[in-house]
Design an enzyme around this catalytic site. Structure first.
Site, mmCIF file in Angstrom:
data_model
loop_
_atom_site.group_PDB
_atom_site.id
_atom_site.type_symbol
_atom_site.label_atom_id
_atom_site.label_comp_id
_atom_site.label_asym_id
_atom_site.label_seq_id
_atom_site.Cartn_x
_atom_site.Cartn_y
_atom_site.Cartn_z
ATOM 1 N N LYS A 67 0.845 -1.208 0.000
ATOM 2 C CA LYS A 67 0.000 0.000 0.000
ATOM 3 C C LYS A 67 0.876 1.252 0.000
ATOM 4 O O LYS A 67 0.648 2.188 -0.760
ATOM 5 C CB LYS A 67 -0.904 -0.002 1.241
ATOM 6 C CG LYS A 67 -1.526 1.351 1.554
ATOM 7 C CD LYS A 67 -2.307 1.345 2.850
ATOM 8 C CE LYS A 67 -1.519 1.528 4.111
ATOM 9 N NZ LYS A 67 -1.139 2.913 4.467
ATOM 10 N N ASN A 68 1.891 1.256 0.864
ATOM 11 C CA ASN A 68 2.684 2.475 1.023
ATOM 12 C C ASN A 68 3.659 2.716 -0.129
ATOM 13 O O ASN A 68 4.237 3.803 -0.232
ATOM 14 C CB ASN A 68 3.424 2.463 2.365
ATOM 15 C CG ASN A 68 2.453 2.677 3.517
ATOM 16 O OD1 ASN A 68 1.287 3.036 3.297
ATOM 17 N ND2 ASN A 68 2.914 2.453 4.733
ATOM 18 N N CYS A 165 -3.898 13.227 13.925
ATOM 19 C CA CYS A 165 -4.348 11.883 13.570
ATOM 20 C C CYS A 165 -4.235 10.961 14.772
ATOM 21 O O CYS A 165 -3.675 11.327 15.788
ATOM 22 C CB CYS A 165 -3.566 11.411 12.352
ATOM 23 S SG CYS A 165 -2.475 10.068 12.551
ATOM 24 N N ARG A 170 1.727 14.435 13.417
ATOM 25 C CA ARG A 170 2.075 14.221 12.010
ATOM 26 C C ARG A 170 1.944 15.474 11.140
ATOM 27 O O ARG A 170 1.146 15.504 10.186
ATOM 28 C CB ARG A 170 1.252 13.080 11.424
ATOM 29 C CG ARG A 170 1.499 11.772 12.156
ATOM 30 C CD ARG A 170 0.733 10.648 11.576
ATOM 31 N NE ARG A 170 1.303 10.170 10.314
ATOM 32 C CZ ARG A 170 0.745 9.234 9.576
ATOM 33 N NH1 ARG A 170 -0.374 8.688 9.941
ATOM 34 N NH2 ARG A 170 1.320 8.844 8.464
ATOM 35 N N ASP A 353 5.381 0.436 11.940
ATOM 36 C CA ASP A 353 4.153 -0.204 11.440
ATOM 37 C C ASP A 353 4.031 -1.667 11.885
ATOM 38 O O ASP A 353 3.013 -2.307 11.613
ATOM 39 C CB ASP A 353 4.086 -0.118 9.906
ATOM 40 C CG ASP A 353 3.846 1.311 9.440
ATOM 41 O OD1 ASP A 353 3.461 2.152 10.261
ATOM 42 O OD2 ASP A 353 4.059 1.583 8.236
ATOM 43 N N ARG A 445 -8.402 -0.450 5.177
ATOM 44 C CA ARG A 445 -7.607 0.588 4.513
ATOM 45 C C ARG A 445 -6.295 0.022 3.975
ATOM 46 O O ARG A 445 -5.762 0.540 2.993
ATOM 47 C CB ARG A 445 -7.287 1.721 5.490
ATOM 48 C CG ARG A 445 -8.495 2.520 5.881
ATOM 49 C CD ARG A 445 -8.085 3.673 6.740
ATOM 50 N NE ARG A 445 -7.033 4.445 6.072
ATOM 51 C CZ ARG A 445 -6.390 5.449 6.628
ATOM 52 N NH1 ARG A 445 -6.672 5.815 7.845
ATOM 53 N NH2 ARG A 445 -5.461 6.100 5.963
HETATM 54 N N1 EPU Z 1 7.221 14.556 10.540
HETATM 55 C C1 EPU Z 1 7.317 15.898 10.804
HETATM 56 N N2 EPU Z 1 7.140 16.780 9.759
HETATM 57 C C2 EPU Z 1 6.892 16.353 8.489
HETATM 58 C C3 EPU Z 1 6.785 14.977 8.230
HETATM 59 C C4 EPU Z 1 6.964 14.093 9.271
HETATM 60 O O1 EPU Z 1 7.548 16.296 11.939
HETATM 61 O O2 EPU Z 1 6.747 17.209 7.603
HETATM 62 C C5 EPU Z 1 7.383 13.593 11.637
HETATM 63 C C6 EPU Z 1 6.122 12.774 11.905
HETATM 64 O O3 EPU Z 1 5.220 13.458 12.751
HETATM 65 C C7 EPU Z 1 6.697 11.517 12.531
HETATM 66 C C8 EPU Z 1 8.024 11.339 11.783
HETATM 67 O O4 EPU Z 1 8.343 12.615 11.241
HETATM 68 O O5 EPU Z 1 6.946 11.737 13.889
HETATM 69 C C9 EPU Z 1 8.003 10.319 10.671
HETATM 70 O O6 EPU Z 1 6.872 10.537 9.839
HETATM 71 P P1 EPU Z 1 6.873 10.197 8.293
HETATM 72 O O7 EPU Z 1 6.717 11.449 7.523
HETATM 73 O O8 EPU Z 1 8.047 9.328 7.953
HETATM 74 O O9 EPU Z 1 5.541 9.340 8.152
HETATM 75 P P2 EPU Z 1 4.610 9.353 6.895
HETATM 76 O O10 EPU Z 1 5.445 9.526 5.696
HETATM 77 O O11 EPU Z 1 3.461 10.249 7.119
HETATM 78 C C10 EPU Z 1 4.766 6.808 6.326
HETATM 79 C C11 EPU Z 1 3.804 5.664 6.204
HETATM 80 C C12 EPU Z 1 3.296 5.293 7.586
HETATM 81 C C13 EPU Z 1 4.496 4.897 8.439
HETATM 82 C C14 EPU Z 1 5.507 6.059 8.484
HETATM 83 C C15 EPU Z 1 6.780 5.712 9.233
HETATM 84 C C16 EPU Z 1 2.857 6.001 4.019
HETATM 85 C C17 EPU Z 1 1.682 6.352 3.189
HETATM 86 N N3 EPU Z 1 2.705 6.060 5.350
HETATM 87 O O12 EPU Z 1 4.031 7.869 6.918
HETATM 88 O O13 EPU Z 1 2.447 4.168 7.411
HETATM 89 O O14 EPU Z 1 4.084 4.600 9.743
HETATM 90 O O15 EPU Z 1 5.861 6.433 7.144
HETATM 91 O O16 EPU Z 1 7.403 4.624 8.680
HETATM 92 O O17 EPU Z 1 3.898 5.648 3.494
HETATM 93 C C18 EPU Z 1 0.696 2.700 7.953
HETATM 94 O O18 EPU Z 1 0.872 2.150 6.853
HETATM 95 O O19 EPU Z 1 -0.032 2.212 8.846
HETATM 96 C C19 EPU Z 1 1.368 3.966 8.223
HETATM 97 C C20 EPU Z 1 0.969 4.795 9.184
#
Ligand code: EPU
Length: 479
Positions: A67-68, A165, A170, A353, A445
């Site tokens: 998915k990701n 969330c 996030r 995850d 999802r």
């Molecule tokens: N963060 C910030 N600012 C930003 C972006 C991120 O502070 O602009 C922080 C977040 O709050 C968090 C950390 O950085 O504390 C890491 O967040 P990241 O951006 O890596 O997460 P994401 O890209 O929103 C993806 C996956 C998540 C998975 C995380 C971590 C997708 C669509 N989602 O989320 O997947 O947990 O990386 O590996 O790729 C899931 O599939 O259940 C899921 C939540």
């Protein structure tokens, strides 16, 4: 693949863009997919799982596409006016949401049938509405992945701020800062981010914090920017590498994906491509734990054990035996599990995850396991539900102390987010009696037909539907 003849670089005329847009403002016929998805949503199906624990899982399960990895790959189609064909797309709710989002922008999204049912062809030739509305973003944060591609291709994007969330704050400030480094002008008002740029230009981005979708968003934007972009402190997840592989097939010039530093030479335009999405490492890991917990003998096919190094190592520490080949894994477990501590980290560390699913496993291990969640500040919602099933778990800030082994007993429990739901399904598989799991839309999802897959290897699981008014059925939290 058969790519349609190349037309001159098309950048839609911003004067023709529909802003602000709404689904009702679509200027073109919607596809069959979109109509059926909307119908499914408005049915307001609020399903539950009923699981009777105690069965060993024996047999073979085919793992679906990630998915990701699929979500950013679909957003990458925005970068070209030629069709992008994606194979091994999982049939899960988040993918339907992203299809609807792309269609609302004017994309044509075609689904494969029969054996090709996991193939999706996306054509973004006539994008008219560069917007991700609040109604979509609030149900799926990954919708923000369209921000970079829209500014890069159309010069303009209007994307709703995702808000908080279930698993943490996030923010997407790092996506925004990165786009500014590439020359975009950003305005934030009325809950929306409006980004614009005549043409993005290469820049030097050092991420304050490692972000998966942030790295992906900016990699896509930089692919069409003028000149070189260097990105440091990048995410190294397999999903980032998979997106880079797709972009390179589309004509992008990217080096260093899978390492902390990436170099991207922007190109004038990208073209269509055909790409197969990598297997879902989190679905794989979830079934690995299901096999371990039930003392089963499971073979997982169409997976990539190389993406699961940290989990495999941790499970070996707990006493589990795993045999892996290039694209399959066999898990057999008849032994008592031993407790082992886990700290979630960015790849190649232990994935956040898999933290919830590992917590269920820890309840069945002998001794005390300390689980530290380093990525998200509020990702222990499952602990309370597991405690209701008899687990001994104490949450102290970012640490959860799990004392095992405890027998789990059936209860009525409720899903709070995608991976928390998976941990409850796992707990129910070993609980005494019949567990009812509510709000399984969270699991839908990101897990494709999980109940059918589990049933095929011996689990006693069934889905029961309950029709509720639409308002009550729409999830209010996102992950
Ligand atoms: N963060 C910030 N600012 C930003 C972006 C991120 O502070 O602009 C922080 C977040 O709050 C968090 C950390 O950085 O504390 C890491 O967040 P990241 O951006 O890596 O997460 P994401 O890209 O929103 C993806 C996956 C998540 C998975 C995380 C971590 C997708 C669509 N989602 O989320 O997947 O947990 O990386 O590996 O790729 C899931 O599939 O259940 C899921 C939540």
């Amino acid at each position: 693949m058969k790519v349609v003849p190349k037309s001159p670089a098309r950048r839609p005329n911003p004067a023709k863009l529909v802003l602000p847009g709404a689904l009702g403002e679509l200027k073109k016929p919607v596809t069959r997919t979109w109509i059926s998805d909307l119908a499914a949503c408005s049915e307001g199906l609020m399903d539950k799982f009923v699981i009777r624990g105690g069965n060993r899982l024996v047999g073979s399960i085919r793992i679906s596409g990630s998915k990701n990895a699929a979500l950013p790959a679909m957003a990458a189609a925005i970068l070209t006016d030629e069709p992008v064909v994606l194979e091994n797309i999982p049939d899960v709710r988040d993918i339907q949401t992203e299809r609807n989002l792309l269609v609302s922008m004017g994309a044509e999204v075609e689904l494969g049938y029969g054996r090709a049912s996991h193939r999706t062809t996306i054509s973004c030739r006539d994008l008219v509405n560069p917007e991700a509305a609040y109604e979509v973003v609030k149900t799926m944060r990954a919708s923000t992945l369209v921000l970079g591609p829209l500014v890069a291709r159309m010069g303009r994007a209007r994307v709703s701020q995702p808000g908080g969330c279930a698993i943490g704050a996030r923010p997407i400030d790092l996506h925004i800062k990165g786009l500014e480094r590439l020359g975009a002008t950003i305005k934030q008002e009325h809950g929306y981010i409006e980004a614009s740029a005549d043409r993005l230009r290469g820049g030097h981005i050092i991420f304050d914090k490692i972000t998966v979708t942030g790295t992906e968003d900016l990699m896509m934007a930089a692919s069409l920017a003028e000149g070189e972009t260097v990105m440091e402190n990048c995410a190294r997840e397999p999903e980032v590498v998979d997106l880079a592989a797709l972009l390179i097939k589309m004509g992008a010039n990217i080096e260093g994906a899978g390492t902390s530093t990436m170099r991207i030479q922007g190109v004038e335009e990208l073209h269509g491509a055909r790409h197969r999405i990598i297997p879902d490492r989190i679905e794989t890991g979830t079934f690995v734990i299901a096999a371990v917990l039930t003392g089963g003998d499971l073979t997982l096919t169409n997976c990539d054990p190389n993406h699961l190094g940290a989990l495999i190592q941790k499970l070996e520490e707990c006493g589990v035996s795993i045999t892996a080949s290039a694209d399959s894994m066999r898990i057999t477990n008849g032994h008592q599990l031993t407790a082992a501590d886990v700290d979630t980290e960015e790849f190649p560390g232990f994935p956040t995850d898999m933290q919830a699913q590992y917590m269920t496993l820890a309840t069945q291990a002998q001794g005390t396991s300390i689980i530290t969640e380093n990525i998200f500040e509020n990702r222990f919602m499952h602990a309370q539900e597991l405690a209701r099933m008899g687990a001994n778990i104490k949450v102290e800030g970012r640490r959860a102390v799990v004392r095992g082994k405890t027998s789990l007993s059936s209860a009525a429990v409720q899903c709070s987010d995608l991976r928390a739901s998976a941990s409850l399904v796992l707990a129910a598989l070993v609980a005494d009696g019949e567990t009812i799991i509510d709000r399984v839309y969270h699991i839908d999802r990101g897990y494709e037909r999980i109940e059918e897959k589990l049933k095929s290897v011996g689990a006693q699981i069934r889905r029961i539907g309950e029709f509720l008014p639409r308002r009550a059925a729409v999830p209010s939290v996102v992950a």
